[in-house]
Scaffold this motif. Structure first.
Motif, mmCIF file in Angstrom:
data_model
loop_
_atom_site.group_PDB
_atom_site.id
_atom_site.type_symbol
_atom_site.label_atom_id
_atom_site.label_comp_id
_atom_site.label_asym_id
_atom_site.label_seq_id
_atom_site.Cartn_x
_atom_site.Cartn_y
_atom_site.Cartn_z
ATOM 1 N N LYS A 29 0.827 -1.204 0.000
ATOM 2 C CA LYS A 29 0.000 0.000 0.000
ATOM 3 C C LYS A 29 0.866 1.262 0.000
ATOM 4 O O LYS A 29 2.028 1.223 0.417
ATOM 5 N N SER A 30 0.267 2.368 -0.422
ATOM 6 C CA SER A 30 0.931 3.655 -0.268
ATOM 7 C C SER A 30 1.006 3.960 1.230
ATOM 8 O O SER A 30 0.013 3.804 1.941
ATOM 9 N N VAL A 31 2.173 4.354 1.717
ATOM 10 C CA VAL A 31 2.301 4.617 3.164
ATOM 11 C C VAL A 31 1.324 5.710 3.584
ATOM 12 O O VAL A 31 0.613 5.593 4.578
ATOM 13 N N VAL A 32 1.327 6.791 2.781
ATOM 14 C CA VAL A 32 0.456 7.916 3.093
ATOM 15 C C VAL A 32 -0.818 7.789 2.283
ATOM 16 O O VAL A 32 -0.776 7.481 1.096
ATOM 17 N N SER A 33 -1.917 8.061 2.925
ATOM 18 C CA SER A 33 -3.189 8.044 2.217
ATOM 19 C C SER A 33 -3.170 9.080 1.102
ATOM 20 O O SER A 33 -2.645 10.176 1.270
ATOM 21 N N GLN A 34 -3.755 8.725 -0.012
ATOM 22 C CA GLN A 34 -3.751 9.625 -1.177
ATOM 23 C C GLN A 34 -5.099 10.322 -1.383
ATOM 24 O O GLN A 34 -5.321 10.946 -2.412
ATOM 25 N N VAL A 35 -5.981 10.219 -0.398
ATOM 26 C CA VAL A 35 -7.296 10.856 -0.572
ATOM 27 C C VAL A 35 -7.187 12.379 -0.442
ATOM 28 O O VAL A 35 -6.203 12.898 0.089
ATOM 29 N N GLN A 36 -8.186 13.056 -0.933
ATOM 30 C CA GLN A 36 -8.240 14.514 -0.836
ATOM 31 C C GLN A 36 -9.215 14.929 0.270
ATOM 32 O O GLN A 36 -10.167 14.203 0.557
ATOM 33 N N PRO A 37 -8.996 16.115 0.864
ATOM 34 C CA PRO A 37 -9.923 16.591 1.893
ATOM 35 C C PRO A 37 -11.365 16.545 1.398
ATOM 36 O O PRO A 37 -11.648 16.944 0.271
ATOM 37 N N GLY A 38 -12.234 16.016 2.233
ATOM 38 C CA GLY A 38 -13.644 15.968 1.872
ATOM 39 C C GLY A 38 -14.063 14.694 1.156
ATOM 40 O O GLY A 38 -15.245 14.493 0.882
ATOM 41 N N TYR A 39 -13.100 13.800 0.884
ATOM 42 C CA TYR A 39 -13.427 12.601 0.083
ATOM 43 C C TYR A 39 -14.525 11.772 0.730
ATOM 44 O O TYR A 39 -15.370 11.205 0.049
ATOM 45 N N ASP A 61 -17.949 -1.446 3.414
ATOM 46 C CA ASP A 61 -17.666 -0.012 3.310
ATOM 47 C C ASP A 61 -16.401 0.368 4.085
ATOM 48 O O ASP A 61 -15.705 1.314 3.708
ATOM 49 N N TYR A 62 -16.132 -0.340 5.167
ATOM 50 C CA TYR A 62 -14.870 -0.080 5.873
ATOM 51 C C TYR A 62 -13.708 -0.280 4.898
ATOM 52 O O TYR A 62 -12.810 0.552 4.798
ATOM 53 N N GLN A 63 -13.756 -1.409 4.175
ATOM 54 C CA GLN A 63 -12.688 -1.708 3.212
ATOM 55 C C GLN A 63 -12.634 -0.670 2.112
ATOM 56 O O GLN A 63 -11.571 -0.209 1.721
ATOM 57 N N LYS A 64 -13.819 -0.323 1.616
ATOM 58 C CA LYS A 64 -13.897 0.501 0.411
ATOM 59 C C LYS A 64 -13.632 1.975 0.707
ATOM 60 O O LYS A 64 -12.998 2.675 -0.077
ATOM 61 N N LEU A 65 -14.137 2.449 1.851
ATOM 62 C CA LEU A 65 -14.092 3.891 2.106
ATOM 63 C C LEU A 65 -13.066 4.300 3.159
ATOM 64 O O LEU A 65 -12.517 5.391 3.085
ATOM 65 N N ILE A 66 -12.857 3.436 4.145
ATOM 66 C CA ILE A 66 -11.983 3.854 5.251
ATOM 67 C C ILE A 66 -10.520 3.491 4.984
ATOM 68 O O ILE A 66 -9.627 4.341 5.108
ATOM 69 N N VAL A 67 -10.262 2.245 4.606
ATOM 70 C CA VAL A 67 -8.863 1.823 4.420
ATOM 71 C C VAL A 67 -8.091 2.759 3.474
ATOM 72 O O VAL A 67 -6.959 3.137 3.792
ATOM 73 N N PRO A 68 -8.680 3.175 2.345
ATOM 74 C CA PRO A 68 -7.926 4.100 1.474
ATOM 75 C C PRO A 68 -7.622 5.444 2.150
ATOM 76 O O PRO A 68 -6.724 6.158 1.728
ATOM 77 N N GLY A 69 -8.359 5.775 3.187
ATOM 78 C CA GLY A 69 -8.135 7.038 3.888
ATOM 79 C C GLY A 69 -7.199 6.901 5.082
ATOM 80 O O GLY A 69 -7.066 7.836 5.862
ATOM 81 N N LEU A 70 -6.585 5.742 5.227
ATOM 82 C CA LEU A 70 -5.648 5.563 6.344
ATOM 83 C C LEU A 70 -4.219 5.824 5.886
ATOM 84 O O LEU A 70 -3.821 5.432 4.784
ATOM 85 N N THR A 71 -3.452 6.479 6.737
ATOM 86 C CA THR A 71 -2.005 6.499 6.572
ATOM 87 C C THR A 71 -1.514 5.329 7.413
ATOM 88 O O THR A 71 -1.936 5.166 8.559
ATOM 89 N N HIS A 72 -0.656 4.493 6.814
ATOM 90 C CA HIS A 72 -0.359 3.205 7.448
ATOM 91 C C HIS A 72 0.862 3.273 8.366
ATOM 92 O O HIS A 72 1.986 3.110 7.920
ATOM 93 N N TRP A 73 0.584 3.535 9.625
ATOM 94 C CA TRP A 73 1.655 3.683 10.609
ATOM 95 C C TRP A 73 2.385 2.366 10.854
ATOM 96 O O TRP A 73 3.465 2.359 11.428
ATOM 97 N N GLN A 74 1.799 1.254 10.436
ATOM 98 C CA GLN A 74 2.463 -0.040 10.610
ATOM 99 C C GLN A 74 3.182 -0.481 9.332
ATOM 100 O O GLN A 74 3.763 -1.558 9.282
ATOM 101 N N HIS A 75 3.148 0.354 8.311
ATOM 102 C CA HIS A 75 3.852 0.040 7.067
ATOM 103 C C HIS A 75 5.348 -0.046 7.358
ATOM 104 O O HIS A 75 5.881 0.792 8.087
ATOM 105 N N PRO A 76 6.023 -1.038 6.781
ATOM 106 C CA PRO A 76 7.470 -1.169 7.063
ATOM 107 C C PRO A 76 8.292 0.049 6.634
ATOM 108 O O PRO A 76 9.410 0.220 7.116
ATOM 109 N N SER A 77 7.757 0.872 5.761
ATOM 110 C CA SER A 77 8.501 2.071 5.342
ATOM 111 C C SER A 77 7.935 3.343 5.963
ATOM 112 O O SER A 77 8.096 4.440 5.430
ATOM 113 N N PHE A 78 7.286 3.206 7.097
ATOM 114 C CA PHE A 78 6.827 4.375 7.848
ATOM 115 C C PHE A 78 7.964 4.794 8.781
ATOM 116 O O PHE A 78 8.283 4.096 9.735
ATOM 117 N N PHE A 79 8.593 5.935 8.470
ATOM 118 C CA PHE A 79 9.726 6.414 9.275
ATOM 119 C C PHE A 79 9.429 7.805 9.841
ATOM 120 O O PHE A 79 10.334 8.548 10.201
#
Lengths: 496, 496
Positions: A29-39, A61-79
């Protein structure tokens, strides 16, 4: 349609499966969420549905709407920032705790909550090497779980103010001063805002690695007292946010011996977990903490493998909290409380109700073991050493301050990438441009800071899944972006 | 040995199964835990294990050691305090939230957290009939999720103090006064302790059903201002803890129009959920809230079907919070934050990090629907009506104050059980003895209180599984214990 027990079983299994999928695919996944404000507002109805919906659709809907709006703090490349812990044991602890929700404000409203908290706080104190004076079994000191380091510090500062007013009755609040340093977490200034009290920000020097020294503290106290102000608490830090600085608790403690009414709160929100490893106890100033700290905080939810929130606060005298915060109206009176045979944690914190947080700490400490916790801390530090060595050996980067535990603060300081040495201002501009490039990437995340006017970049290791390959890849990405940033910057300079 | 993904799947299924078992057997358990102080410390090792343990054993210990130490707030015969909500939807919301833990302090650190909170706070505002001025979409007012009603009230009081100091620069803090009533939740006095400010406790009268009236407020303000004190915030309550009293927000609001610098915080921690039903809006004084409240709080984790913690706070002007609490150091700066296009909730509350609480609210509102939420509230009130009727029709009990929503406050007041009428003192003694008997039972739980010197007993309906049969059984138990208490009391009197 509210779930019945069997529907919950089905939905629960599905949630567990979805969480497994999340962790299998996390690194893609992208480490940082790529959604725009208001999405999300655009995607959701304007009000709650009149009739209950099917839970399957809700989970989808959690999968479809929420997960894309998460920044993944547990991503191995989260520094970025500091880590926020997330372990399977922590999740399951939270799950059990929420399955029997109760407000835990006194012993009898769910004895297990108070009892387990008192025990795991002692386990944790021992893990970190804290003095037995801080154990709950001491009957004098003790430990309590709070939401965040801000909460812990605010509670300590409230108790300090309360003690000061008790021992100096009639002191106008406007005379009181909280001491922090320019490197203290925002919790210091925020406590000042919350309590409406003055905050004095002590300067620190690059030559001291941004740690505050005893002499600065002494000088400030003398100045303030001479002009009628009354410093009553000092927040020292082990592992500051910007650079991982470790304040000179030893020197400060010695100074404060002359001012016994000034409370020393040690905020080790991030770096406190290093105390679990004997080899870091000197660097993290354990001896001074044990000798001088009135209160000590670390966040298991940062670098301690326990899911947010799990801030742990110890005090040398529990009555300092209860004298400041005890409220017992009739409807909260209980037999055991009246007898004083139990801890009523509501009098140790700012609110009344509290979550059953100790359960997840218990699960983590038992499943990982002391050895497992230490192994994880050591691994993060070793990975950061690899990163810091790469920076150190590169002619176009420099460390802004020595690496601290699992944090490296560096900047681009070209010796090959630009034709001539740059001024501080130019270096700051270049590094801002460099950081802007880095922060647009999807495959890793770092954060910015400033140290005494120097713009710099922070690299913090802590996600439990980060491996050496992730760190080496980060080094490559950083080098690549540095080259591009330097040439873009030169182009701007040439055309500007 | 930390769990890997497949081990987590297994452990997760098992946890879900155990929770199902817990709910299948809940009604057979003792409502109140029967453990003794110290039971858990005796059962546990003195420190964390050196080596990680098997997670099966850890889960088994949860069953063996923790469950017996729980007081079961979801038990159908739990009538104590106020309810603490626990629904399967709430649990699953919390589970997903903890599976992707992050500190949620600003928009970009996980956009979905901020976005969903902003949306569900609007859904909730609409559910409760709050004025559009409180919606996040208003761009002026807005809603935010806090931990508890204490947290919400403290935040409001801090913002009120900050506004007062901004508009009256130089006011000594020692002149400021917080207004509460003798019936306000401990959050009022606690805020005074936390902030070190004076608290004035307004008296209430039985004839006003323990609600504070406008004239008392006016008189207090005038007295205080004449003697140089500056009241700056008043905490009014819709549904007090002791008796469910609803303060006269209408009268207070009218009085405060003359003192626009006094902030009106309405704490409806428990009874706020009744606003979801149009037929209770007048009793719960919705119109006055909408006209006059500067801030309004209700706890979805009490009577709103959402697992603890989920306190919701609305303010009429969001800048009142951010002007008081905004801290943005360099390492917290973000593009969207700088542009002001997003909400950064860290500036709306006292700490920095925050849990992803809106997810469980979203799950509950969608799964239950507005209709389901209203149905639950109405059912609780109907069950309480059954209880109150039984008390009313019994010659040996009396209602101390009219039933309020799902709360009945009553006492034993024998006309057949004792030979002659009793004095207040004797009645209090008798009721203490009666309550002591009741509180020794395993099969139900009620709590005690005092109302202007009258010792009384509270019966609150709210556990989602409570049915009519549970209430009728409670009535039988209470009658039985009353008879035994009265005869025991007469024996004591005869021999004493």
């Amino acid at each position: 349609m509210p779930l019945d027990i069997e529907e919950f079983r089905k939905a629960g299994y599905k949630a567990i499966d979805r969480i497994c999928e999340y962790y299998y695919s996390l690194q893609d996944k992208s480490v940082v969420s790529q959604v725009q404000p208001g999405y999300l507002r655009e995607a959701l109805p304007e009000e709650a549905p009149e009739h209950g919906e099917d839970f399957d659709a809700i989970q989808d809907d959690y999968q479809k709407l929420i997960v894309p709006g998460l920044t993944h703090w547990q991503h191995p490349s989260f520094f970025a920032y500091f880590p926020t812990a997330c372990t399977f044991e922590g999740m399951l602890g939270d799950l059990y705790a929420s399955s029997a929700t109760n407000p835990g404000f006194n012993w009898s409203c769910s004895p297990a909550c108070t009892e387990l908290e008192a025990v795991v706080m002692d386990w944790s104190a021992k893990l970190l090497g804290l003095s037995p004076e801080f154990y709950n079994t001491s009957g004098i000191g003790g430990g309590v779980m709070m939401t965040t380091a801000s909460d812990s510090a605010l509670t300590a500062i409230v108790a300090a103010r309360s003690r000061h007013i008790r021992t100096h009755p009639g002191t106008p609040l406007d005379k009181l001063v909280i001491y922090v340093t320019s490197q203290t977490h925002s919790l210091g200034l925020k406590a000042g805002l919350v309590l409406g009290l003055q905050v004095r920000v002590l300067d620190v020097k690059a030559e001291d690695n941004f740690a505050v020294r005893g002499e600065s503290v002494k000088k400030a106290i003398e100045e303030d007292r001479e002009s009628g102000r009354e410093p009553f608490v000092l927040v020292a830090t082990v592992g500051t946010t910007s650079s991982g600085a470790v304040d000179r608790i030893d020197e400060i403690g010695t100074v404060l011996r002359e001012y016994p009414n000034i409370w020393l709160h040690v905020d080790a929100a991030w770096a406190g977990m290093t105390l679990s490893c004997p080899e870091y106890r000197e660097t993290a100033r354990l001896e001074a903490i044990n000798n001088y700290a009135t209160s000590f905080c670390t966040n298991f939810h940062k670098w301690g493998l326990v899911n947010f929130d799990a801030s742990t606060l110890w005090v040398r005298e529990r009555t300092l909290l209860t004298d400041a915060l005890d409220i017992t109206p009739e409807f909260l009176r209980t037999k055991h409380g009246d007898e004083g045979t139990v801890i009523d944690y509501r009098n140790w914190h700012l609110g009344l109700g509290r979550r059953f947080r100790s359960l997840k700490v218990w699960f983590v400490l038992r499943s990982w073991g002391v050895e497992g916790v230490r192994g994880y801390i050591r691994k993060c530090i070793a990975l950061n050493d690899i990163f810091a060595s790469a920076i150190r050996s590169s002619p176009d980067f420099e460390l802004v301050t020595p690496p601290s535990f699992a944090l490296t603060v560096f900047r681009l300081s070209p010796s090959t990438l630009t034709p001539q040495p740059l001024s501080l201002e130019s270096l700051n501009d270049l590094n801002r441009l460099f950081y802007t490039r880095l922060s647009k990437r999807h495959d890793l995340l770092l954060t910015q800071t400033q140290l005494n006017g120097v713009f710099c970049i922070r690299f913090a290791v802590g996600a439990a899944r980060t491996e050496e390959a992730d760190v080496r890849r980060a080094v490559d990405v950083i080098r690549e972006e540095a080259t591009l940033a330097a040439s873009a910057w030169q182009e701007v300079k040439a055309t500007g």
